[in-house]
Design a protein around this motif. Structure first.
Motif, PDB file in Angstrom:
ATOM      1  N   MET A  57       0.843  -1.185   0.052  1.00  0.00           N
ATOM      2  CA  MET A  57       0.167  -0.062   0.062  1.00  0.00           C
ATOM      3  C   MET A  57       0.908   1.259   0.070  1.00  0.00           C
ATOM      4  N   ALA A  58       2.079   1.139  -0.341  1.00  0.00           N
ATOM      5  CA  ALA A  58       3.028   2.116  -0.227  1.00  0.00           C
ATOM      6  C   ALA A  58       2.770   3.151  -1.605  1.00  0.00           C
ATOM      7  N   VAL A  59       1.819   2.628  -2.559  1.00  0.00           N
ATOM      8  CA  VAL A  59       1.707   3.362  -3.905  1.00  0.00           C
ATOM      9  C   VAL A  59       0.818   4.735  -3.540  1.00  0.00           C
ATOM     10  N   SER A  60       0.989   5.774  -4.214  1.00  0.00           N
ATOM     11  CA  SER A  60       0.131   6.837  -4.214  1.00  0.00           C
ATOM     12  C   SER A  60      -1.265   6.405  -4.447  1.00  0.00           C
ATOM     13  N   PRO A  61      -2.369   7.152  -3.875  1.00  0.00           N
ATOM     14  CA  PRO A  61      -3.629   6.901  -4.627  1.00  0.00           C
ATOM     15  C   PRO A  61      -3.900   7.202  -5.901  1.00  0.00           C
ATOM     16  N   SER A  62      -3.286   8.122  -6.338  1.00  0.00           N
ATOM     17  CA  SER A  62      -3.225   8.665  -7.802  1.00  0.00           C
ATOM     18  C   SER A  62      -2.539   7.688  -8.812  1.00  0.00           C
ATOM     19  N   LEU A  63      -1.657   6.828  -8.279  1.00  0.00           N
ATOM     20  CA  LEU A  63      -1.312   5.668  -9.179  1.00  0.00           C
ATOM     21  C   LEU A  63      -1.656   4.553  -9.106  1.00  0.00           C
ATOM     22  N   ARG A  64      -2.489   4.229  -8.104  1.00  0.00           N
ATOM     23  CA  ARG A  64      -3.211   3.050  -8.009  1.00  0.00           C
ATOM     24  C   ARG A  64      -4.175   2.719  -8.944  1.00  0.00           C
ATOM     25  N   LYS A  65      -4.113   1.365  -9.409  1.00  0.00           N
ATOM     26  CA  LYS A  65      -5.133   0.900 -10.187  1.00  0.00           C
ATOM     27  C   LYS A  65      -6.570   1.231  -9.801  1.00  0.00           C
ATOM     28  N   HIS A  66      -7.488   2.014 -10.930  1.00  0.00           N
ATOM     29  CA  HIS A  66      -8.875   1.963 -10.674  1.00  0.00           C
ATOM     30  C   HIS A  66      -9.762   0.778 -10.962  1.00  0.00           C
ATOM     31  N   TYR A  67     -10.582   0.455 -10.034  1.00  0.00           N
ATOM     32  CA  TYR A  67     -11.452  -0.583 -10.261  1.00  0.00           C
ATOM     33  C   TYR A  67     -12.922  -0.222 -10.290  1.00  0.00           C
ATOM     34  N   PRO A  68     -13.603  -0.589 -11.357  1.00  0.00           N
ATOM     35  CA  PRO A  68     -15.020  -0.231 -11.530  1.00  0.00           C
ATOM     36  C   PRO A  68     -15.739  -0.742 -10.118  1.00  0.00           C
ATOM     37  N   LEU A  69     -17.112  -0.081  -9.928  1.00  0.00           N
ATOM     38  CA  LEU A  69     -18.120  -0.607  -8.880  1.00  0.00           C
ATOM     39  C   LEU A  69     -18.194  -1.993  -8.868  1.00  0.00           C
ATOM     40  N   ARG A  70     -18.499  -2.626  -7.674  1.00  0.00           N
ATOM     41  CA  ARG A  70     -18.606  -3.810  -7.435  1.00  0.00           C
ATOM     42  C   ARG A  70     -20.268  -4.272  -8.075  1.00  0.00           C
ATOM     43  N   SER A  71     -20.217  -5.224  -8.704  1.00  0.00           N
ATOM     44  CA  SER A  71     -21.492  -5.732  -8.894  1.00  0.00           C
ATOM     45  C   SER A  71     -21.506  -7.407  -8.756  1.00  0.00           C
ATOM     46  N   LEU A  72     -22.662  -8.181  -9.126  1.00  0.00           N
ATOM     47  CA  LEU A  72     -22.354  -9.595  -8.835  1.00  0.00           C
ATOM     48  C   LEU A  72     -21.506 -10.087 -10.091  1.00  0.00           C
ATOM     49  N   GLU A  73     -21.878  -9.505 -11.384  1.00  0.00           N
ATOM     50  CA  GLU A  73     -21.159 -10.274 -12.467  1.00  0.00           C
ATOM     51  C   GLU A  73     -19.846  -9.782 -12.242  1.00  0.00           C
ATOM     52  N   ARG A  74     -19.289  -8.581 -11.730  1.00  0.00           N
ATOM     53  CA  ARG A  74     -17.916  -8.156 -11.691  1.00  0.00           C
ATOM     54  C   ARG A  74     -17.172  -8.839 -10.779  1.00  0.00           C
ATOM     55  N   ILE A  75     -18.041  -9.517  -9.613  1.00  0.00           N
ATOM     56  CA  ILE A  75     -17.426 -10.567  -8.508  1.00  0.00           C
ATOM     57  C   ILE A  75     -17.108 -11.617  -9.142  1.00  0.00           C
ATOM     58  N   GLN A  76     -17.996 -12.310  -9.930  1.00  0.00           N
ATOM     59  CA  GLN A  76     -17.915 -13.570 -10.428  1.00  0.00           C
ATOM     60  C   GLN A  76     -16.852 -13.635 -11.458  1.00  0.00           C
ATOM     61  N   GLU A  77     -16.758 -12.693 -12.301  1.00  0.00           N
ATOM     62  CA  GLU A  77     -15.745 -12.465 -13.161  1.00  0.00           C
ATOM     63  C   GLU A  77     -14.324 -12.447 -12.515  1.00  0.00           C
ATOM     64  N   SER A  78     -14.239 -11.773 -11.390  1.00  0.00           N
ATOM     65  CA  SER A  78     -13.041 -11.433 -10.882  1.00  0.00           C
ATOM     66  C   SER A  78     -12.572 -12.660 -10.072  1.00  0.00           C
ATOM     67  N   HIS A  79     -13.387 -13.410  -9.597  1.00  0.00           N
ATOM     68  CA  HIS A  79     -13.355 -15.029  -9.034  1.00  0.00           C
ATOM     69  C   HIS A  79     -12.639 -15.939  -9.993  1.00  0.00           C
ATOM     70  N   THR A  80     -13.351 -15.833 -11.338  1.00  0.00           N
ATOM     71  CA  THR A  80     -13.248 -16.870 -12.405  1.00  0.00           C
ATOM     72  C   THR A  80     -11.708 -16.447 -12.719  1.00  0.00           C
ATOM     73  N   GLN A  81     -11.081 -15.201 -12.960  1.00  0.00           N
ATOM     74  CA  GLN A  81     -10.135 -14.836 -13.212  1.00  0.00           C
ATOM     75  C   GLN A  81      -8.961 -15.377 -12.265  1.00  0.00           C
ATOM     76  N   PHE A  82      -9.195 -15.164 -10.739  1.00  0.00           N
ATOM     77  CA  PHE A  82      -8.478 -15.656  -9.913  1.00  0.00           C
ATOM     78  C   PHE A  82      -8.287 -17.200 -10.163  1.00  0.00           C
ATOM     79  N   LEU A  83      -9.107 -17.934 -10.357  1.00  0.00           N
ATOM     80  CA  LEU A  83      -8.987 -19.483 -10.245  1.00  0.00           C
ATOM     81  C   LEU A  83      -8.244 -20.047 -11.754  1.00  0.00           C
TER      82      LEU A  83
END
Length: 165
Positions: A1-27
């Motif tokens: 977390m030492a990265v400045s907030p302006s340099l951090r990756k921006h994620y879209p708002l969470r939705s059920l589809e986004r949660i399932q998509e992120s989990h599938t990518q993780f697997l």
């Protein structure tokens, strides 16, 4: 977390589809826990397949919480009235009664509760400060160690030297 907030990756708002998509990518990335932060920390899939816009707020529990807070305020006001009556009665009467003893003990209890609430608020403030400083300067920094020591001193002064409430 030492990265400045302006340099951090921006994620879209969470939705059920986004949660399932992120989990599938993780697997698909073989589910390595060290890399879970790259997948918005979705180690497991959602328990229920309910769209976010169909989730109902727990109205009964929210109402009950408000009621309990208001009831506690009413109870405290009644105790204050008891104390005022006891002091008035004590000034008019020179004898000691159980009601007077009760009122004195109740007053001491309220003073102790006020001190405890003040210490808890100070502890919450220190916990927030420690978290911020630890993230900004690291856990081993002198500032972090000073704040941790200050929190420990506050806890001991609120709870006594044995550390128990």
């Amino acid at each position: 977390m030492a990265v400045s907030p302006s340099l951090r990756k921006h994620y879209p708002l969470r939705s059920l589809e986004r949660i399932q998509e992120s989990h599938t990518q993780f697997l698909a990335a073989r589910g390595k826990r060290k890399k879970v932060k790259n997948y918005m920390n979705f180690v497991t899939e959602p328990i229920f397949d309910i769209p976010i816009n169909q989730v109902c707020l727990p109205g009964l529990q929210i109402t009950q919480g408000i009621f309990v807070q208001l009831f506690d305020l009413l109870e405290d006001a009644c105790h204050q009235l008891d104390l005022q009556l006891a002091y008035t009665y004590q000034e008019e009467s020179s004898s000691s009664s159980t009601f007077t003893t009760y009122a004195e003990e109740l007053h001491m209890l309220q003073v102790a509760k006020a001190k405890l609430a003040e210490a808890q608020e100070a502890m919450a403030t220190l916990e927030e400060a420690i978290t911020y400083v630890a993230v900004a300067y690291g856990e081993e920094s002198p500032i972090t160690e000073h704040l941790i020591q200050q929190a420990e001193d506050t806890r001991q002064s609120a709870c006594g030297q044995d550390g128990k409430q």
